[in-house]
Design an enzyme around this catalytic site. Sequence first.
Site, mmCIF file in Angstrom:
data_model
loop_
_atom_site.group_PDB
_atom_site.id
_atom_site.type_symbol
_atom_site.label_atom_id
_atom_site.label_comp_id
_atom_site.label_asym_id
_atom_site.label_seq_id
_atom_site.Cartn_x
_atom_site.Cartn_y
_atom_site.Cartn_z
ATOM 1 N N SER A 14 -0.318 67.821 -7.859
ATOM 2 C CA SER A 14 0.817 67.727 -8.779
ATOM 3 C C SER A 14 0.634 66.497 -9.655
ATOM 4 O O SER A 14 0.550 65.376 -9.154
ATOM 5 C CB SER A 14 2.122 67.595 -7.998
ATOM 6 N N HIS A 39 -0.725 71.699 -10.379
ATOM 7 C CA HIS A 39 0.719 71.961 -10.329
ATOM 8 C C HIS A 39 1.398 71.116 -11.405
ATOM 9 O O HIS A 39 1.320 69.891 -11.385
ATOM 10 C CB HIS A 39 1.191 71.574 -8.929
ATOM 11 N N ASP A 41 4.824 70.019 -13.004
ATOM 12 C CA ASP A 41 6.256 69.951 -12.706
ATOM 13 C C ASP A 41 7.054 69.801 -13.993
ATOM 14 O O ASP A 41 6.967 68.787 -14.677
ATOM 15 C CB ASP A 41 6.535 68.770 -11.771
ATOM 16 N N MET A 43 10.671 69.525 -15.648
ATOM 17 C CA MET A 43 12.060 69.178 -15.288
ATOM 18 C C MET A 43 12.890 68.984 -16.558
ATOM 19 O O MET A 43 12.400 68.432 -17.545
ATOM 20 C CB MET A 43 12.079 67.879 -14.489
ATOM 21 N N HIS A 72 5.788 74.764 -12.264
ATOM 22 C CA HIS A 72 6.972 74.771 -11.412
ATOM 23 C C HIS A 72 8.162 74.389 -12.290
ATOM 24 O O HIS A 72 8.337 73.223 -12.652
ATOM 25 C CB HIS A 72 6.748 73.752 -10.273
ATOM 26 N N MET A 74 11.578 73.415 -12.830
ATOM 27 C CA MET A 74 12.817 72.886 -12.239
ATOM 28 C C MET A 74 13.814 72.730 -13.379
ATOM 29 O O MET A 74 14.165 71.618 -13.791
ATOM 30 C CB MET A 74 12.527 71.550 -11.538
ATOM 31 N N MET A 143 10.282 74.232 -0.887
ATOM 32 C CA MET A 143 10.399 72.785 -1.182
ATOM 33 C C MET A 143 10.653 72.021 0.115
ATOM 34 O O MET A 143 11.544 72.387 0.893
ATOM 35 C CB MET A 143 11.580 72.512 -2.123
ATOM 36 N N ASP A 178 5.754 72.176 -1.219
ATOM 37 C CA ASP A 178 5.804 71.111 -2.225
ATOM 38 C C ASP A 178 6.762 70.023 -1.780
ATOM 39 O O ASP A 178 7.961 70.273 -1.606
ATOM 40 C CB ASP A 178 6.269 71.756 -3.550
HETATM 41 C C1 DX5 Z 1 9.132 67.257 -6.771
HETATM 42 C C2 DX5 Z 1 8.019 68.055 -7.388
HETATM 43 C C3 DX5 Z 1 6.741 67.900 -6.668
HETATM 44 C C4 DX5 Z 1 6.220 66.486 -6.588
HETATM 45 C C5 DX5 Z 1 5.630 66.341 -5.234
HETATM 46 O O1 DX5 Z 1 10.303 67.561 -7.390
HETATM 47 O O2 DX5 Z 1 8.318 69.436 -7.444
HETATM 48 O O3 DX5 Z 1 5.733 68.785 -7.147
HETATM 49 O O4 DX5 Z 1 5.270 66.151 -7.535
HETATM 50 O O5 DX5 Z 1 5.231 65.029 -5.098
HETATM 51 P P1 DX5 Z 1 4.820 64.397 -3.711
HETATM 52 O O6 DX5 Z 1 3.574 65.118 -3.258
HETATM 53 O O7 DX5 Z 1 4.564 62.974 -4.080
HETATM 54 O O8 DX5 Z 1 5.963 64.595 -2.770
HETATM 55 ZN ZN ZN Z 2 6.625 70.844 -7.846
#
Ligand code: DX5
Ligand code: ZN
Length: 221
Positions: A14, A39, A41, A43, A72, A74, A143, A178
């Site tokens: 990620s 991955h 992310d 947001m 992903h 969010m 998650m 994740d």
């Molecule tokens: C959190 C994200 C993850 C995040 C995980 O909201 O969806 O993908 O990057 O990070 P680590 O591996 O540091 O928990």
């Molecule tokens: Zn994620």
Amino acid sequence: MKLPKPGTIEINPSILSADFARLADELAVVERAGAKMVHLDIMDGHFVPNITIGPPVVEKLRKHSKLFFDCHLMISEPRKYAPIFIKAGANNITFHIEVEKRPSDLIKKLHDMGATAGLCLNPETPVKTIEKFARLADMILVMTVHPGFGGQKFIASAAKKIEIVRKIVGPDIRVEVDGGIDVKSTPIVVGYGADTLVAGRAIFSKKDRIAAINAIRKASQ
Ligand code: DX5
Ligand code: ZN
């Protein structure tokens, strides 16, 4: 770029904890480490209390990388933005069950647009919310932290849901995990049946990203 067929364990770095000023280089390093996917992310500051990257960044990164882009989302309106991310170069779109009323319809739309589809569950969301649609998806994302930030503590009780998800989907659908994945939590989640391991801080907080990926890979065996 295709989602790796189920049956292998994939380390899915990620970039949330990567150096955002050098993203193309960071992708090149994880590709050198043998990762097939990355991955991303996304947001929106609404579904989660943080904002990251949007379609223009995905589009620019696409030109620099042959990795499978696992996006992903969010965000509160995955249905509205998924097509834009696919056009920008996303190969998989994972959306949260908590914000989508017609998951089977959205999964079909993603497939029609040439992407694979992931269904994601927050730590407090019960598996029964996805039971009816799970086998239509290509990947189920469990998650193990509350989404929004990297580097949080692994929630062991949420990881237990992986076992139930695996029972529902069988061996032909990827089960991704994740949040807080590192060399310690990896054997636990693989034992529950996860095969797609997202890791942010465990990789990008280390100077040697390749060694960090290899360490997680070793812990998964
Ligand atoms: C959190 C994200 C993850 C995040 C995980 O909201 O969806 O993908 O990057 O990070 P680590 O591996 O540091 O928990
Ligand atoms: Zn994620």
